[in-house]
Write a protein that holds these residues in place. Structure first.
Motif, PDB file in Angstrom:
ATOM      1  N   VAL A  81      90.239 -27.754 -14.530  1.00 19.78           N
ATOM      2  CA  VAL A  81      90.968 -27.510 -13.285  1.00 19.78           C
ATOM      3  C   VAL A  81      92.297 -26.898 -13.708  1.00 19.78           C
ATOM      4  O   VAL A  81      93.206 -27.599 -14.151  1.00 19.78           O
ATOM      5  N   PRO A  82      92.442 -25.563 -13.616  1.00 19.78           N
ATOM      6  CA  PRO A  82      93.593 -24.901 -14.230  1.00 19.78           C
ATOM      7  C   PRO A  82      94.873 -25.061 -13.423  1.00 19.78           C
ATOM      8  O   PRO A  82      94.850 -25.360 -12.218  1.00 19.78           O
ATOM      9  N   GLU A  83      95.986 -24.850 -14.092  1.00 22.14           N
ATOM     10  CA  GLU A  83      97.266 -24.804 -13.403  1.00 22.14           C
ATOM     11  C   GLU A  83      97.231 -23.683 -12.367  1.00 22.14           C
ATOM     12  O   GLU A  83      96.751 -22.581 -12.642  1.00 22.14           O
ATOM     13  N   GLY A  84      97.710 -23.971 -11.160  1.00 20.96           N
ATOM     14  CA  GLY A  84      97.702 -22.970 -10.098  1.00 20.96           C
ATOM     15  C   GLY A  84      96.375 -22.839  -9.379  1.00 20.96           C
ATOM     16  O   GLY A  84      96.195 -21.959  -8.542  1.00 20.96           O
ATOM     17  N   ARG A  85      95.402 -23.685  -9.725  1.00 19.83           N
ATOM     18  CA  ARG A  85      94.093 -23.801  -9.052  1.00 19.83           C
ATOM     19  C   ARG A  85      93.166 -22.633  -9.316  1.00 19.83           C
ATOM     20  O   ARG A  85      92.014 -22.808  -9.641  1.00 19.83           O
ATOM     21  N   GLN A  86      93.636 -21.395  -9.123  1.00 15.18           N
ATOM     22  CA  GLN A  86      92.877 -20.190  -9.449  1.00 15.18           C
ATOM     23  C   GLN A  86      91.479 -20.174  -8.827  1.00 15.18           C
ATOM     24  O   GLN A  86      90.499 -19.810  -9.466  1.00 15.18           O
ATOM     25  N   ILE A  87      91.401 -20.588  -7.575  1.00  9.82           N
ATOM     26  CA  ILE A  87      90.137 -20.458  -6.853  1.00  9.82           C
ATOM     27  C   ILE A  87      89.913 -18.994  -6.477  1.00  9.82           C
ATOM     28  O   ILE A  87      90.822 -18.165  -6.578  1.00  9.82           O
ATOM     29  N   PHE A  88      88.698 -18.673  -6.051  1.00  9.15           N
ATOM     30  CA  PHE A  88      88.386 -17.311  -5.618  1.00  9.15           C
ATOM     31  C   PHE A  88      88.790 -17.167  -4.150  1.00  9.15           C
ATOM     32  O   PHE A  88      88.136 -17.725  -3.264  1.00  9.15           O
ATOM     33  N   PRO A  89      89.860 -16.427  -3.837  1.00  8.38           N
ATOM     34  CA  PRO A  89      90.416 -16.435  -2.478  1.00  8.38           C
ATOM     35  C   PRO A  89      89.522 -15.778  -1.435  1.00  8.38           C
ATOM     36  O   PRO A  89      89.587 -16.142  -0.256  1.00  8.38           O
ATOM     37  N   THR A  90      88.689 -14.824  -1.834  1.00 10.12           N
ATOM     38  CA  THR A  90      87.869 -14.103  -0.863  1.00 10.12           C
ATOM     39  C   THR A  90      86.435 -14.632  -0.807  1.00 10.12           C
ATOM     40  O   THR A  90      85.592 -14.034  -0.147  1.00 10.12           O
ATOM     41  N   LEU A  91      86.163 -15.738  -1.486  1.00  4.89           N
ATOM     42  CA  LEU A  91      84.879 -16.426  -1.348  1.00  4.89           C
ATOM     43  C   LEU A  91      85.067 -17.657  -0.472  1.00  4.89           C
ATOM     44  O   LEU A  91      86.163 -18.235  -0.416  1.00  4.89           O
ATOM     45  N   THR A  92      84.021 -18.069   0.207  1.00  6.64           N
ATOM     46  CA  THR A  92      84.100 -19.281   1.000  1.00  6.64           C
ATOM     47  C   THR A  92      84.147 -20.497   0.084  1.00  6.64           C
ATOM     48  O   THR A  92      83.892 -20.414  -1.127  1.00  6.64           O
ATOM     49  N   VAL A  93      84.440 -21.639   0.687  1.00  6.81           N
ATOM     50  CA  VAL A  93      84.446 -22.886  -0.074  1.00  6.81           C
ATOM     51  C   VAL A  93      83.093 -23.107  -0.741  1.00  6.81           C
ATOM     52  O   VAL A  93      83.005 -23.400  -1.937  1.00  6.81           O
ATOM     53  N   GLU A  94      82.029 -22.937   0.013  1.00  6.94           N
ATOM     54  CA  GLU A  94      80.701 -23.154  -0.552  1.00  6.94           C
ATOM     55  C   GLU A  94      80.383 -22.137  -1.647  1.00  6.94           C
ATOM     56  O   GLU A  94      79.798 -22.484  -2.685  1.00  6.94           O
ATOM     57  N   GLU A  95      80.788 -20.888  -1.449  1.00  5.56           N
ATOM     58  CA  GLU A  95      80.549 -19.861  -2.471  1.00  5.56           C
ATOM     59  C   GLU A  95      81.334 -20.154  -3.744  1.00  5.56           C
ATOM     60  O   GLU A  95      80.840 -19.941  -4.856  1.00  5.56           O
ATOM     61  N   ASN A  96      82.579 -20.667  -3.609  1.00 10.76           N
ATOM     62  CA  ASN A  96      83.361 -21.070  -4.775  1.00 10.76           C
ATOM     63  C   ASN A  96      82.626 -22.134  -5.579  1.00 10.76           C
ATOM     64  O   ASN A  96      82.594 -22.091  -6.813  1.00 10.76           O
ATOM     65  N   LEU A  97      82.034 -23.083  -4.883  1.00 13.85           N
ATOM     66  CA  LEU A  97      81.346 -24.179  -5.565  1.00 13.85           C
ATOM     67  C   LEU A  97      80.046 -23.710  -6.202  1.00 13.85           C
ATOM     68  O   LEU A  97      79.757 -24.029  -7.367  1.00 13.85           O
ATOM     69  N   VAL A  98      79.274 -22.945  -5.469  1.00 11.73           N
ATOM     70  CA  VAL A  98      77.980 -22.493  -5.979  1.00 11.73           C
ATOM     71  C   VAL A  98      78.170 -21.535  -7.155  1.00 11.73           C
ATOM     72  O   VAL A  98      77.355 -21.501  -8.080  1.00 11.73           O
ATOM     73  N   ALA A  99      79.273 -20.779  -7.153  1.00  8.81           N
ATOM     74  CA  ALA A  99      79.502 -19.777  -8.193  1.00  8.81           C
ATOM     75  C   ALA A  99      79.570 -20.395  -9.582  1.00  8.81           C
ATOM     76  O   ALA A  99      79.234 -19.750 -10.573  1.00  8.81           O
TER      77      ALA A  99
END
Length: 232
Positions: A81-99
């Motif tokens: 779990v990196p500093e600054g979170r670095q999630i994928f902003p243009t993917l949905t929550v579910e797409e972030n998880l499945v990715a």
């Protein structure tokens, strides 16, 4: 599980880590403490293969991590779990998880239902894009995304940085549930009191070197260590 011995690393000619030695056992929670700029994030980046060590040894179980690319290190069983979170902003929550979901032929513990059980808000927000989430929701998503890799060791860099007090409590409660389930955790955070109540052992670094190690009881009793190495 994780063994870091006399680690050295830096950025180009600038050496940041001079002698970092720490270990995390199975089911154990260890903190990495120190003031800003002392090398905590650099240590995490080097463990994860984002920086190549210039000296020392990195092992996870029987696997030597030195020189392995980040995706291979993740496949060994380390989730970040990196500093600054670095999630994928243009993917949905579910797409972030499945990715980041790891395929085990159906054997992986961490599937969407398990992450939703840990963070019900992610189920509610599963169709929202990453950039539509609050800071707390993004941190939940970053933790859930790391869990979807099915790690045996979870590393969190600034676990509750910048979060509202109630969200911090929720994150700590979720991490306590992971610990109770036997997850090994290496965590960086500035809330020393919360860490002392949560973790088994602590490692303090100063200018790229380990300067203090001990249990939570030791940390609470050693006011001089907190004054010397943790107060800004």
């Amino acid at each position: 599980m994780l063994n870091v011995a006399h680690l050295q690393a830096g950025y180009g000619a600038a050496r940041v880590l001079f002698d970092i030695t720490l270990d995390v056992g199975a089911g154990e929670v260890v903190t990495l403490l120190g003031r800003n700029g002392m090398g905590k994030t650099t240590t995490v980046k080097t463990i994860m293969g984002l920086l190549r060590p210039s000296g020392g040894d990195l092992r996870f179980g029987a696997t030597r991590l030195n020189g392995l690319p980040p995706f291979r290190i993740a496949q060994c069983g380390i989730g970040l779990v990196p500093e600054g979170r670095q999630i994928f902003p243009t993917l949905t929550v579910e797409e972030n998880l499945v990715a980041t979901a790891r395929s085990h032929g159906g054997r992986s513990r961490w599937k969407l239902d398990a992450v939703h059980a840990l963070f019900p808000r992610l189920r509610e927000r599963r169709g929202h894009f990453g950039n539509q989430l609050s800071g707390g929701e993004q941190q939940m998503l970053a933790i859930g995304r790391a869990l979807m890799t099915d790690p045996r060791l979870l590393i969190l860099d600034e676990a509750t940085e910048g979060l509202a007090p109630l969200i911090r409590i929720e994150i700590w409660n979720c991490l306590k549930r992971l610990k109770a389930d036997g997850m090994a955790i290496l965590v960086i955070d500035k809330n020393v009191e919360a860490l002392a109540a949560f973790a088994d052992r602590h490692v303090i670094i100063e200018k790229g070197r380990v300067v203090w190690t001990g249990t939570s009881r030791d940390l609470k009793a050693d006011a001089s260590a907190k004054d010397r190495f943790l107060h800004v």
